[in-house]
Motif scaffolding. Structure first.
Motif, PDB file in Angstrom:
ATOM      1  N   GLU A 286     -90.895  -8.116  37.396  1.00 36.00           N
ATOM      2  CA  GLU A 286     -91.683  -8.203  36.162  1.00 36.00           C
ATOM      3  C   GLU A 286     -92.810  -9.219  36.308  1.00 36.00           C
ATOM      4  OE1 GLU A 286     -88.983  -9.238  33.079  1.00 36.00           O
ATOM      5  OE2 GLU A 286     -88.438  -7.177  32.611  1.00 36.00           O
ATOM      6  N   VAL A 287     -92.479 -10.401  36.855  1.00 36.47           N
ATOM      7  CA  VAL A 287     -93.473 -11.460  37.013  1.00 36.47           C
ATOM      8  C   VAL A 287     -94.599 -11.006  37.938  1.00 36.47           C
ATOM      9  CG1 VAL A 287     -93.857 -13.781  37.942  1.00 36.47           C
ATOM     10  CG2 VAL A 287     -91.865 -13.341  36.517  1.00 36.47           C
ATOM     11  N   CYS A 288     -94.241 -10.339  39.036  1.00 34.86           N
ATOM     12  CA  CYS A 288     -95.250  -9.883  39.996  1.00 34.86           C
ATOM     13  C   CYS A 288     -96.205  -8.876  39.374  1.00 34.86           C
ATOM     14  CB  CYS A 288     -94.573  -9.272  41.232  1.00 34.86           C
ATOM     15  SG  CYS A 288     -93.782 -10.490  42.312  1.00 34.86           S
ATOM     16  N   VAL A 289     -95.663  -7.968  38.583  1.00 33.70           N
ATOM     17  CA  VAL A 289     -96.505  -6.952  37.941  1.00 33.70           C
ATOM     18  C   VAL A 289     -97.456  -7.607  36.948  1.00 33.70           C
ATOM     19  CG1 VAL A 289     -96.488  -4.987  36.367  1.00 33.70           C
ATOM     20  CG2 VAL A 289     -94.882  -5.060  38.273  1.00 33.70           C
TER      21      VAL A 289
ATOM     22  N   ASP B 129     -78.921 -19.041  30.279  1.00 37.77           N
ATOM     23  CA  ASP B 129     -80.020 -19.740  29.603  1.00 37.77           C
ATOM     24  C   ASP B 129     -80.710 -20.746  30.515  1.00 37.77           C
ATOM     25  OD1 ASP B 129     -79.520 -18.338  27.314  1.00 37.77           O
ATOM     26  OD2 ASP B 129     -78.172 -19.860  26.480  1.00 37.77           O
ATOM     27  N   GLU B 130     -80.071 -21.051  31.666  1.00 38.53           N
ATOM     28  CA  GLU B 130     -80.641 -22.041  32.569  1.00 38.53           C
ATOM     29  C   GLU B 130     -81.331 -21.402  33.763  1.00 38.53           C
ATOM     30  OE1 GLU B 130     -76.930 -23.953  33.283  1.00 38.53           O
ATOM     31  OE2 GLU B 130     -77.404 -25.632  31.990  1.00 38.53           O
ATOM     32  N   ARG B 131     -81.543 -20.116  33.735  1.00 41.26           N
ATOM     33  CA  ARG B 131     -82.155 -19.435  34.874  1.00 41.26           C
ATOM     34  C   ARG B 131     -83.577 -19.923  35.118  1.00 41.26           C
ATOM     35  NH1 ARG B 131     -80.416 -13.133  33.769  1.00 41.26           N
ATOM     36  NH2 ARG B 131     -78.213 -13.378  34.303  1.00 41.26           N
ATOM     37  N   PRO B 132     -83.945 -20.007  36.392  1.00 40.48           N
ATOM     38  CA  PRO B 132     -85.325 -20.411  36.682  1.00 40.48           C
ATOM     39  C   PRO B 132     -86.295 -19.355  36.193  1.00 40.48           C
ATOM     40  CG  PRO B 132     -84.248 -19.583  38.663  1.00 40.48           C
ATOM     41  CD  PRO B 132     -83.196 -19.659  37.604  1.00 40.48           C
ATOM     42  N   ARG B 133     -87.398 -19.781  35.565  1.00 38.31           N
ATOM     43  CA  ARG B 133     -88.317 -18.809  34.985  1.00 38.31           C
ATOM     44  C   ARG B 133     -89.552 -18.580  35.836  1.00 38.31           C
ATOM     45  NH1 ARG B 133     -85.094 -16.196  32.291  1.00 38.31           N
ATOM     46  NH2 ARG B 133     -86.914 -15.062  31.521  1.00 38.31           N
TER      47      ARG B 133
ATOM     48  N   GLU C  18     -74.545  -9.127  40.558  1.00 37.88           N
ATOM     49  CA  GLU C  18     -75.118  -8.979  39.226  1.00 37.88           C
ATOM     50  C   GLU C  18     -76.203 -10.028  38.991  1.00 37.88           C
ATOM     51  OE1 GLU C  18     -72.089  -9.056  36.270  1.00 37.88           O
ATOM     52  OE2 GLU C  18     -70.882  -7.483  37.215  1.00 37.88           O
ATOM     53  N   ARG C  19     -75.922 -11.257  39.427  1.00 34.59           N
ATOM     54  CA  ARG C  19     -76.908 -12.331  39.285  1.00 34.59           C
ATOM     55  C   ARG C  19     -78.159 -12.014  40.106  1.00 34.59           C
ATOM     56  NH1 ARG C  19     -80.139 -15.464  37.065  1.00 34.59           N
ATOM     57  NH2 ARG C  19     -80.712 -17.385  38.124  1.00 34.59           N
ATOM     58  N   LEU C  20     -77.961 -11.556  41.338  1.00 33.58           N
ATOM     59  CA  LEU C  20     -79.095 -11.249  42.209  1.00 33.58           C
ATOM     60  C   LEU C  20     -79.910 -10.093  41.643  1.00 33.58           C
ATOM     61  CD1 LEU C  20     -80.586 -11.836  44.853  1.00 33.58           C
ATOM     62  CD2 LEU C  20     -79.057 -10.212  45.982  1.00 33.58           C
ATOM     63  N   THR C  21     -79.238  -9.074  41.125  1.00 29.31           N
ATOM     64  CA  THR C  21     -79.936  -7.931  40.542  1.00 29.31           C
ATOM     65  C   THR C  21     -80.818  -8.367  39.373  1.00 29.31           C
ATOM     66  OG1 THR C  21     -78.169  -6.407  41.192  1.00 29.31           O
ATOM     67  CG2 THR C  21     -79.635  -5.686  39.426  1.00 29.31           C
ATOM     68  N   SER C  22     -80.288  -9.284  38.546  1.00 30.38           N
ATOM     69  CA  SER C  22     -81.062  -9.788  37.406  1.00 30.38           C
ATOM     70  C   SER C  22     -82.288 -10.564  37.887  1.00 30.38           C
ATOM     71  CB  SER C  22     -80.166 -10.682  36.546  1.00 30.38           C
ATOM     72  OG  SER C  22     -80.896 -11.232  35.475  1.00 30.38           O
ATOM     73  N   LEU C  23     -82.099 -11.404  38.919  1.00 27.61           N
ATOM     74  CA  LEU C  23     -83.218 -12.162  39.469  1.00 27.61           C
ATOM     75  C   LEU C  23     -84.291 -11.234  40.033  1.00 27.61           C
ATOM     76  CD1 LEU C  23     -81.492 -15.142  41.352  1.00 27.61           C
ATOM     77  CD2 LEU C  23     -83.281 -15.355  39.625  1.00 27.61           C
ATOM     78  N   VAL C  24     -83.852 -10.219  40.766  1.00 32.46           N
ATOM     79  CA  VAL C  24     -84.790  -9.270  41.367  1.00 32.46           C
ATOM     80  C   VAL C  24     -85.606  -8.572  40.282  1.00 32.46           C
ATOM     81  CG1 VAL C  24     -84.935  -7.061  42.599  1.00 32.46           C
ATOM     82  CG2 VAL C  24     -83.533  -8.918  43.514  1.00 32.46           C
TER      83      VAL C  24
END
Length: 424
Positions: free
Chosen positions: A63-66, A8-12, A52-58
């Protein structure tokens, strides 16, 4: 496992995600090499959890770039960010490949472990003793990067891990610290932890140089070069420097050649042993080091082609835990006229010297008797808290504009600090 953030604290925003992805991939490489050095399966398994964390960030960054590409120009800039994101993901994959040498028990000769102890950046593990100078003090207070040239990449507390600890974390008695950095800091580190002196792994002395010895020498050099190539690639992006990009590509070519030599030496060494299976790890490690070089080359393609870089790249690289700085050397400064060995930059500032630029030429990884001269520019990576110390060695002060937040360098002799001369 204990980590710095929950889901829940991931950078958005993209800048924060890029910074965290860079830090996570570098942490994975550090932990993977440490797991290899200590043959620690639990540490190696943490690398896969970080994947797993890196895969989620990627995935989030893609998504953001698109979503952000609303025009052809924006699409072009976002494609550049996607290229960097893919390269970071590839680095994480290489770290997982290194960790699987331990988890899959592929085998690593003891001689390689001994040689890794003399690599340019070493892994070390120390247990904090009760009543030591480290117990009960925060990492920020200990200032290990600037005092010892070493940084804590993980803390094992009982059965839990604190991965990527920050300055507020406080080591307590019986914590096991995993560190990366300059070998020269190990003795002092163990004194602070009240640990007994470190004894290097003993390997039976062999007079004749064997094919296995040659393979191990090549591998240690590949490790060093691959790590430097990643640092140079980030530097090329941050400074949009085609010279650094060209040097990164040159290092990737060297890694390709060294991997071919490694394969020959390992195959020849295999013919001299009844059970060649322990040599599989050497080939696996060589492939991972070469993949790190490929990732670095993938990143600098944007700079090579003269592509317009999205401003978020430079901001994200500047905001990561290990920042990249360019420091000029002024006449009469502490560094002017000193050799690299005499300057002891890693011990004095916590910064690792990636390259030195002189008269349009780049010398990557300057070492030993290389002498600094006024007019040289150093490119180094390390903790932000060591930036001022490094600038002072070069004859400058760090200046931050109160209105814009722009960080620049002012000649140390400048009276008022109101006329910055060099940008960070």
């Amino acid at each position: 496992m204990t980590t710095r953030r929950t889901n829940d604290e991931r950078p958005r925003n993209l800048k924060a995600m890029l910074s965290e992805a860079k830090d996570t991939s570098e942490l994975m490489v550090d932990l993977a090499y440490a797991a290899l050095f200590f043959n620690d399966a639990r540490m190696a398994s943490e690398v896969e959890e970080l994947e797993e964390r890196l895969t989620s960030l990627v995935h989030e960054m893609r998504e953001v770039c698109v979503l952000a590409a609303r025009s052809p120009r924006e699409a072009e800039q976002m494609s550049g960010i996607l290229q960097v994101v893919s390269a970071i993901e590839r680095m994480g994959n290489a770290a997982v490949d290194i960790s699987r040498i331990v988890t899959h028990r592929l085998g690593i000769p003891a001689a390689l472990v001994a040689d890794l102890a003399s690599a340019e950046e070493v892994s070390h593990r120390v247990r904090v003793r009760d009543g030591s100078a480290m117990a009960g003090r925060s990492l920020a207070d200990l200032e290990l990067p600037t005092e010892l040239g070493m940084r804590v990449v993980a803390i094992r507390r009982g059965k839990e891990w604190i991965i990527d600890p920050d300055g507020e974390d406080v080591p307590v008695a019986d914590d096991v610290l995993i560190l990366q950095g300059a070998a020269a800091g190990v003795d002092r580190l163990r004194e602070l932890a009240a640990a007994p002196p470190y004894e290097m792994p003993e390997i039976a002395e062999v007079v004749a140089i064997t094919d296995l010895d040659r393979a191990i020498d090549v591998l240690v050099e590949m490790k060093n070069i691959s790590e430097v190539s990643v640092g140079l690639a980030y530097s090329a992006l941050l400074f949009n420097d085609q010279g650094l990009a060209a040097e990164t590509v040159h290092l990737e070519d060297r890694l390709d050649e060294m991997k071919e030599r490694l394969e020959v030496w390992v195959l020849r060494a295999a013919s001299d042993t009844l059970d060649p299976s322990p040599l599989r790890g050497l080939l696996h490690l060589g492939q991972a080091a070469e993949s790190l070089g490929d990732s670095a080359q993938q990143m600098v393609w944007l700079v090579e082609q003269g592509e317009e870089l999205h401003p978020v790249l430079a901001v994200a690289l500047s905001d990561s835990e290990e920042v990249i700085v360019r420091i000029p050397i002024a006449a009469g400064s502490v560094l002017d006229g000193k050799t690299v060995a005499e300057a002891r930059i890693e011990m004095e500032t916590g910064y690792y010297l990636l390259a030195m630029q002189r008269g349009g030429r780049t010398l990557y990884r300057p070492r030993g008797n290389v002498r600094f001269e006024a007019g040289d520019e150093l490119i180094a990576t390390g903790p932000d808290e060591g930036h001022e110390a490094l600038a002072e060695l070069g004859g400058f002060r760090v200046y931050e504009d109160d209105d814009t937040g722009q960080v620049e360098l002012v000649p140390a002799a400048h009276p008022g600090g109101e006329a910055p001369k060099h940008k960070r």
